[in-house]
Scaffold this active site. Structure first.
Site, short mmCIF file in Angstrom:
data_model
loop_
_atom_site.label_atom_id
_atom_site.label_comp_id
_atom_site.label_asym_id
_atom_site.label_seq_id
_atom_site.Cartn_x
_atom_site.Cartn_y
_atom_site.Cartn_z
N GLY A 45 -7.75 1.09 -5.35
CA GLY A 45 -8.96 1.81 -4.96
C GLY A 45 -9.83 2.12 -6.16
O GLY A 45 -9.89 1.35 -7.13
N ALA B 197 -11.92 6.92 -9.95
CA ALA B 197 -11.81 8.37 -9.85
C ALA B 197 -10.54 8.78 -9.11
O ALA B 197 -9.81 9.68 -9.54
CB ALA B 197 -13.04 8.95 -9.17
N GLY C 44 -7.86 6.90 -8.68
CA GLY C 44 -6.73 6.46 -9.48
C GLY C 44 -6.39 7.44 -10.60
O GLY C 44 -5.21 7.71 -10.87
N GLU D 220 -4.45 -0.34 -9.22
CA GLU D 220 -5.45 -1.41 -9.30
C GLU D 220 -6.80 -0.79 -8.96
O GLU D 220 -7.03 -0.36 -7.83
CB GLU D 220 -5.15 -2.56 -8.35
CG GLU D 220 -6.13 -3.71 -8.53
CD GLU D 220 -6.38 -4.50 -7.26
OE1 GLU D 220 -7.56 -4.73 -6.94
OE2 GLU D 220 -5.40 -4.87 -6.60
N CYS E 254 -12.17 -7.29 -4.88
CA CYS E 254 -11.96 -6.56 -6.13
C CYS E 254 -12.27 -7.40 -7.36
O CYS E 254 -12.73 -6.87 -8.37
CB CYS E 254 -10.53 -6.03 -6.19
SG CYS E 254 -9.26 -7.30 -6.02
#
Length: 481
Positions: A232, A235, A237, A254, A288
């Protein structure tokens, strides 16, 4: 088989969804509904797990782990293969559910589900072996690998099946139990997958709980969970990493990938432009590792830009669910964010050479492919990951300069380099501060290649044989001779 009703809201049938705890479906008093990104109509009821549900799942996983951790490699590989077969037997159900929740086409969604099965099959034949590290006349030193315990997996919404399966199969193949929380934007396919997988797995080994940020927070703080894998934003993470320090959990993160694509002056544009377009626009840029910043050598910049504009016309706003490559943005939060980037480009007078249309149809979270020529390096569209079909195309003349511009702190997940000179490509790739560099191909992780971000883009990693190390404890055996 899955539970099905005929009185659904959107689509020909309405599936029933449950959290899965200790091998059994568990209903919930509270539910929410996801909005179909193509129709903006509500989908099915999705159960919301309670703190008690989480405690019960952890207790079930704790019981299951006592046996599962002692399973043999052959037993786990057999289970992994059987889960792959479950996926393939139910590919149509899982693909339909994922298509509705993500806005993907039928073709793209079915491919995602089939690829999820490939990940399981890959680890049917790949495992960590004991390794002799040192030996002399007095001692042998071996490195061995043991499971960590209970994994709390927190999944993203852009590829709910593929990116969740990576976490699940890595945990199962290494003898861990896993409790997974899907994104509240895309809960359905993962809830149904876990329900179906119970037919071949022991109770408590693989469980699923649906909920929002509060449930994720509880998972990262729960003392009975030993390991967190999250995909995700940066912030979130960072918040997870802080939480995990309180119980010294193992962590895999990730995070954002504001990935640079470097096109050198010696490329064949007819071959390269379609690849770059796919890297930037596939699934509306909601990948991603998508090309988020395209750097093209000044000597061919104008020709490249013209050809990219033409190529982008293939990625059309299309209500045909069989259209394979393009899709609406998967939820209103991401759509609103992307609209803000387009509006920022217009407000600042950046040159939009194609696209710029938001909400081009009467329904759905669509944005037409939008290409922006030479915005400033400090602009929002360059500085931040777009996660949308909005692409800045910039120019360069000096290799040292373009490498420096590529190496942003939030660009450590992936990068791509296009040049027929492989020695040059590897030289450039070696200087890019990124976990993976694709050479003469658009960016797609491969199940056999380790995948992890550098800098703000991640912590730890997954995939490939090396990825299993991040789901294992290393135990050293020193054996006296």
């Amino acid at each position: 088989m899955p539970s099905v009703e005929t009185n659904g809201s959107n689509g020909d049938s309405s599936y029933k969804f449950f959290n899965v705890i200790d091998g059994k479906p568990r209903p919930s008093k509270d539910h929410h509904q996801v909005i179909d990104p193509r129709t903006e109509e509500p989908l099915w009821d999705a159960p919301i797990a309670t703190p008690q549900d989480l405690d019960d799942a952890v207790a079930a996983a704790t019981r299951a782990f006592k046996t599962w951790k002692n399973s043999t490699t052959a037993e786990r590989q057999k289970a992994v293969h059987e889960v792959a077969e479950v996926i393939l037997k139910n590919v149509d159900i899982l693909a339909e559910v994922q298509m509705r929740e993500t806005g993907k086409s039928k073709t793209m969604s079915k491919f995602d589900v089939e690829r999820a099965a490939w990940h399981f099959e890959y680890y049917r034949n790949v495992t960590l072996e004991d390794e002799l590290q040192y030996e002399d006349d007095t001692v042998q030193i071996y490195s061995t690998h043991q499971p960590i315990g209970i994994l709390g997996a927190i999944s993203p919404w852009n590829f709910p099946m593929i990116l969740s399966v990576i976490k699940v199969v890595s945990a199962l193949a290494t003898g861990n139990c896993v409790i997974i929380k899907p994104s509240p934007f895309t809960p359905y396919s993962l809830l149904k997958f876990c329900e179906l997988a119970q037919s071949v797995l022991p109770p408590g080994v693989f469980q699923v709980l649906n909920g929002g940020a509060e449930l994720g927070e509880q998972m990262t703080l729960h003392p009975g969970i030993h390991h967190i894998s999250f995909t995700g934003t940066i912030a979130v993470g960072q918040r997870i990493l802080q939480n995990c320090t309180k119980t010294l959990k193992k962590v895999i993160l990730e995070l954002a990938g504001n990935n640079a694509c470097i096109v050198c002056e010696d490329v064949d544009l007819a071959k390269v432009v379609p690849l770059v377009a796919s890297g930037a626009l596939f699934h509306a840029g909601q990948v991603c590792v998508a090309s988020k910043r395209i750097y093209v050598h000044e000597s061919l910049y104008d020709r490249f830009l013209d050809m990219l504009v033409e190529e982008s016309k293939k990625y059309v706003v299309d209500d045909d669910e069989n259209s394979p490559a393009f899709s609406p943005l998967s939820n209103k939060v991401n759509y609103d964010r992307a609209v803000g980037i387009v509006e920022d480009c217009k407000k600042n007078g950046y040159k939009i050479v194609t696209g710029g249309d938001v909400k081009p149809t009467g329904k759905g979270y669509w944005i037409t492919p939008t290409i922006v020529s030479k915005p400033p390096e400090d602009s929002l569209i360059v500085r931040e990951e777009q996660f949308a079909p909005i692409v800045p195309v910039l120019s360069w003349t000096s290799e040292a300069d373009v490498i420096a511009r590529a190496n942003l702190d939030n660009a450590g997940l992936g990068a791509s380099v296009y040049t027929p000179d492989l020695a040059r490509a590897r030289k450039i790739a070696a200087q890019l501060e990124s976990g993976t560099v694709w050479i003469n191909q658009f960016e797609r992780p491969h199940h056999a290649g380790f995948f992890g971000g550098w800098k703000l883009s991640g912590y730890g990693g997954e995939l490939g044989k090396e990825g299993l190390l991040h789901y294992s404890q290393i135990k050293t055996l020193q054996i006296a001779k």
